[in-house]
Design a protein around this motif. Sequence first.
Motif, PDB file in Angstrom:
ATOM      1  N   ARG A 214      -0.787  -4.144  -2.550  1.00 25.39           N
ATOM      2  CA  ARG A 214      -1.922  -4.069  -1.422  1.00 25.39           C
ATOM      3  C   ARG A 214      -1.624  -3.384  -0.082  1.00 25.39           C
ATOM      4  NH1 ARG A 214      -4.296 -10.228  -1.282  1.00 25.39           N
ATOM      5  NH2 ARG A 214      -4.901 -10.091  -3.686  1.00 25.39           N
ATOM      6  N   SER A 215      -2.286  -2.626   0.453  1.00 22.41           N
ATOM      7  CA  SER A 215      -2.026  -2.083   1.644  1.00 22.41           C
ATOM      8  C   SER A 215      -2.920  -2.383   2.887  1.00 22.41           C
ATOM      9  CB  SER A 215      -2.071  -0.452   1.727  1.00 22.41           C
ATOM     10  OG  SER A 215      -3.292   0.102   1.070  1.00 22.41           O
ATOM     11  N   ILE A 216      -3.830  -3.501   2.492  1.00 25.49           N
ATOM     12  CA  ILE A 216      -4.727  -3.983   3.691  1.00 25.49           C
ATOM     13  C   ILE A 216      -4.574  -5.695   3.517  1.00 25.49           C
ATOM     14  CG2 ILE A 216      -6.258  -2.102   3.519  1.00 25.49           C
ATOM     15  CD1 ILE A 216      -8.152  -3.943   1.688  1.00 25.49           C
ATOM     16  N   CYS A 217      -5.168  -6.304   4.541  1.00 25.30           N
ATOM     17  CA  CYS A 217      -4.929  -7.616   4.569  1.00 25.30           C
ATOM     18  C   CYS A 217      -5.721  -8.421   3.852  1.00 25.30           C
ATOM     19  CB  CYS A 217      -5.266  -8.118   6.086  1.00 25.30           C
ATOM     20  SG  CYS A 217      -6.858  -7.957   6.475  1.00 25.30           S
ATOM     21  N   ASP A 218      -5.409  -9.811   3.404  1.00 24.50           N
ATOM     22  CA  ASP A 218      -6.041 -10.370   2.516  1.00 24.50           C
ATOM     23  C   ASP A 218      -7.682 -10.587   2.798  1.00 24.50           C
ATOM     24  OD1 ASP A 218      -6.144 -11.966   0.056  1.00 24.50           O
ATOM     25  OD2 ASP A 218      -6.613 -13.842   1.318  1.00 24.50           O
ATOM     26  N   ALA A 219      -8.190 -10.633   4.228  1.00 24.26           N
ATOM     27  CA  ALA A 219      -9.484 -10.771   4.483  1.00 24.26           C
ATOM     28  C   ALA A 219     -10.368  -9.402   4.232  1.00 24.26           C
ATOM     29  CB  ALA A 219      -9.762 -10.935   5.988  1.00 24.26           C
ATOM     30  N   CYS A 220      -9.439  -8.155   4.461  1.00 30.89           N
ATOM     31  CA  CYS A 220     -10.366  -7.062   4.073  1.00 30.89           C
ATOM     32  C   CYS A 220     -10.401  -6.754   2.556  1.00 30.89           C
ATOM     33  CB  CYS A 220      -9.524  -5.929   4.869  1.00 30.89           C
ATOM     34  SG  CYS A 220      -9.812  -5.698   6.570  1.00 30.89           S
ATOM     35  N   TYR A 221      -9.173  -7.274   1.997  1.00 36.21           N
ATOM     36  CA  TYR A 221      -9.256  -7.139   0.313  1.00 36.21           C
ATOM     37  C   TYR A 221     -10.616  -7.940  -0.105  1.00 36.21           C
ATOM     38  CZ  TYR A 221      -7.643  -7.712  -4.349  1.00 36.21           C
ATOM     39  OH  TYR A 221      -7.814  -7.795  -5.850  1.00 36.21           O
ATOM     40  N   GLN A 222     -10.721  -9.080   0.482  1.00 36.21           N
ATOM     41  CA  GLN A 222     -11.800  -9.944  -0.099  1.00 36.21           C
ATOM     42  C   GLN A 222     -13.037  -9.251   0.276  1.00 36.21           C
ATOM     43  OE1 GLN A 222     -11.337 -12.679  -2.052  1.00 36.21           O
ATOM     44  NE2 GLN A 222      -9.311 -12.545  -1.687  1.00 36.21           N
ATOM     45  N   GLU A 223     -13.342  -8.425   1.331  1.00 33.31           N
ATOM     46  CA  GLU A 223     -14.601  -7.814   1.756  1.00 33.31           C
ATOM     47  C   GLU A 223     -14.492  -6.836   0.733  1.00 33.31           C
ATOM     48  OE1 GLU A 223     -14.972  -6.053   5.709  1.00 33.31           O
ATOM     49  OE2 GLU A 223     -14.209  -7.923   6.438  1.00 33.31           O
ATOM     50  N   GLU A 224     -13.524  -5.910   0.204  1.00 35.32           N
ATOM     51  CA  GLU A 224     -13.441  -4.794  -0.697  1.00 35.32           C
ATOM     52  C   GLU A 224     -13.903  -5.154  -2.078  1.00 35.32           C
ATOM     53  OE1 GLU A 224     -10.069  -2.403  -1.009  1.00 35.32           O
ATOM     54  OE2 GLU A 224     -10.474  -1.270   0.854  1.00 35.32           O
ATOM     55  N   GLU A 225     -13.436  -6.548  -2.430  1.00 34.73           N
ATOM     56  CA  GLU A 225     -13.856  -7.166  -3.559  1.00 34.73           C
ATOM     57  C   GLU A 225     -15.342  -7.529  -3.738  1.00 34.73           C
ATOM     58  OE1 GLU A 225     -11.992  -7.442  -6.648  1.00 34.73           O
ATOM     59  OE2 GLU A 225     -10.731  -6.088  -5.619  1.00 34.73           O
ATOM     60  N   LYS A 226     -16.001  -7.901  -2.659  1.00 28.39           N
ATOM     61  CA  LYS A 226     -17.305  -8.134  -2.533  1.00 28.39           C
ATOM     62  C   LYS A 226     -18.011  -6.982  -2.609  1.00 28.39           C
ATOM     63  CE  LYS A 226     -17.027 -12.359   0.093  1.00 28.39           C
ATOM     64  NZ  LYS A 226     -17.363 -12.839   1.585  1.00 28.39           N
ATOM     65  N   ALA A 227     -17.629  -5.975  -2.108  1.00 29.73           N
ATOM     66  CA  ALA A 227     -18.270  -4.527  -2.009  1.00 29.73           C
ATOM     67  C   ALA A 227     -18.324  -3.875  -3.546  1.00 29.73           C
ATOM     68  CB  ALA A 227     -17.525  -3.605  -1.315  1.00 29.73           C
ATOM     69  N   PHE A 228     -16.988  -4.182  -4.265  1.00 25.89           N
ATOM     70  CA  PHE A 228     -16.750  -3.706  -5.587  1.00 25.89           C
ATOM     71  C   PHE A 228     -17.846  -4.369  -6.623  1.00 25.89           C
ATOM     72  CE2 PHE A 228     -15.313  -4.351 -10.000  1.00 25.89           C
ATOM     73  CZ  PHE A 228     -15.291  -3.058 -10.327  1.00 25.89           C
ATOM     74  N   GLU A 229     -17.927  -5.835  -6.386  1.00 28.48           N
ATOM     75  CA  GLU A 229     -19.097  -6.495  -7.116  1.00 28.48           C
ATOM     76  C   GLU A 229     -20.328  -6.049  -6.912  1.00 28.48           C
ATOM     77  OE1 GLU A 229     -18.602  -8.685  -9.425  1.00 28.48           O
ATOM     78  OE2 GLU A 229     -16.425  -8.438  -9.372  1.00 28.48           O
ATOM     79  N   THR A 230     -20.710  -5.964  -5.491  1.00 28.99           N
ATOM     80  CA  THR A 230     -22.098  -5.027  -5.381  1.00 28.99           C
ATOM     81  C   THR A 230     -22.357  -3.967  -6.122  1.00 28.99           C
ATOM     82  OG1 THR A 230     -21.935  -6.339  -3.400  1.00 28.99           O
ATOM     83  CG2 THR A 230     -23.543  -4.520  -3.494  1.00 28.99           C
ATOM     84  N   VAL A 231     -21.294  -2.972  -6.138  1.00 32.44           N
ATOM     85  CA  VAL A 231     -21.663  -1.614  -6.642  1.00 32.44           C
ATOM     86  C   VAL A 231     -21.433  -1.773  -8.312  1.00 32.44           C
ATOM     87  CG1 VAL A 231     -20.439   0.451  -6.880  1.00 32.44           C
ATOM     88  CG2 VAL A 231     -20.639  -0.306  -5.002  1.00 32.44           C
ATOM     89  N   TYR A 232     -20.547  -2.624  -8.731  1.00 30.68           N
ATOM     90  CA  TYR A 232     -20.550  -2.841 -10.156  1.00 30.68           C
ATOM     91  C   TYR A 232     -21.644  -3.367 -10.687  1.00 30.68           C
ATOM     92  CZ  TYR A 232     -18.733  -3.866 -14.722  1.00 30.68           C
ATOM     93  OH  TYR A 232     -18.509  -3.862 -16.001  1.00 30.68           O
ATOM     94  N   ASN A 233     -22.310  -4.391  -9.948  1.00 28.85           N
ATOM     95  CA  ASN A 233     -23.684  -5.014 -10.530  1.00 28.85           C
ATOM     96  C   ASN A 233     -24.743  -4.121 -10.364  1.00 28.85           C
ATOM     97  OD1 ASN A 233     -22.204  -7.605 -11.011  1.00 28.85           O
ATOM     98  ND2 ASN A 233     -22.391  -8.459  -9.138  1.00 28.85           N
ATOM     99  N   PHE A 234     -24.881  -3.086  -9.395  1.00 30.40           N
ATOM    100  CA  PHE A 234     -25.789  -2.281  -9.282  1.00 30.40           C
ATOM    101  C   PHE A 234     -25.828  -1.374 -10.257  1.00 30.40           C
ATOM    102  CE2 PHE A 234     -27.120   1.923  -7.836  1.00 30.40           C
ATOM    103  CZ  PHE A 234     -28.447   1.742  -7.405  1.00 30.40           C
ATOM    104  N   LEU A 235     -24.753  -0.578 -10.711  1.00 30.49           N
ATOM    105  CA  LEU A 235     -24.473   0.257 -11.784  1.00 30.49           C
ATOM    106  C   LEU A 235     -24.455  -0.299 -13.213  1.00 30.49           C
ATOM    107  CD1 LEU A 235     -21.383   2.290 -10.276  1.00 30.49           C
ATOM    108  CD2 LEU A 235     -23.922   3.054 -10.440  1.00 30.49           C
ATOM    109  N   ARG A 236     -24.258  -1.725 -13.241  1.00 24.78           N
ATOM    110  CA  ARG A 236     -24.463  -2.039 -14.532  1.00 24.78           C
ATOM    111  C   ARG A 236     -25.957  -2.290 -15.129  1.00 24.78           C
ATOM    112  NH1 ARG A 236     -22.017  -8.025 -14.790  1.00 24.78           N
ATOM    113  NH2 ARG A 236     -23.671  -8.305 -16.337  1.00 24.78           N
TER     114      ARG A 236
END
Length: 140
Positions: free
Chosen positions: A20-42
Amino acid sequence: MGELANCPKCGSLFVKTRLRSICDACYQEEEKAFETVYNFLRKKENRRSTITEVVEKTGVEEDLILKFIHQGRIQLANFPNLGYPCSRCGKFIREGKLCVSCKKEIQSQIEQMEREEQFQEEKEKMQTYYAIQPKNNEKR
């Protein structure tokens, strides 16, 4: 062990590791963004979306979506209209780092350099011999 660093996104102090090259809070934001994108593309109707459409419909930044693609978290084989820009010219591609035309251009430049190096090596190997003409008063 990790080292202390400032998060490039928010500036907070955190322990940087190989993973990880970002803090835990930003990592959690990125994970939420990934879930949003992945759920959209599914969803079947969204699988043919372009990256611009994904950005518009999900609100996730294009750079972050491209990061997911480069990390291999979004497989382009499943989404025929997604891609990312060529590292050299910016044309959208689906594999590698360079588009076909940039690869060809770089390959031709490499071949030209190799030909020039080979010519220089052959030129250095050649030796030129000069015949010295005797002066009029000297005998042969």
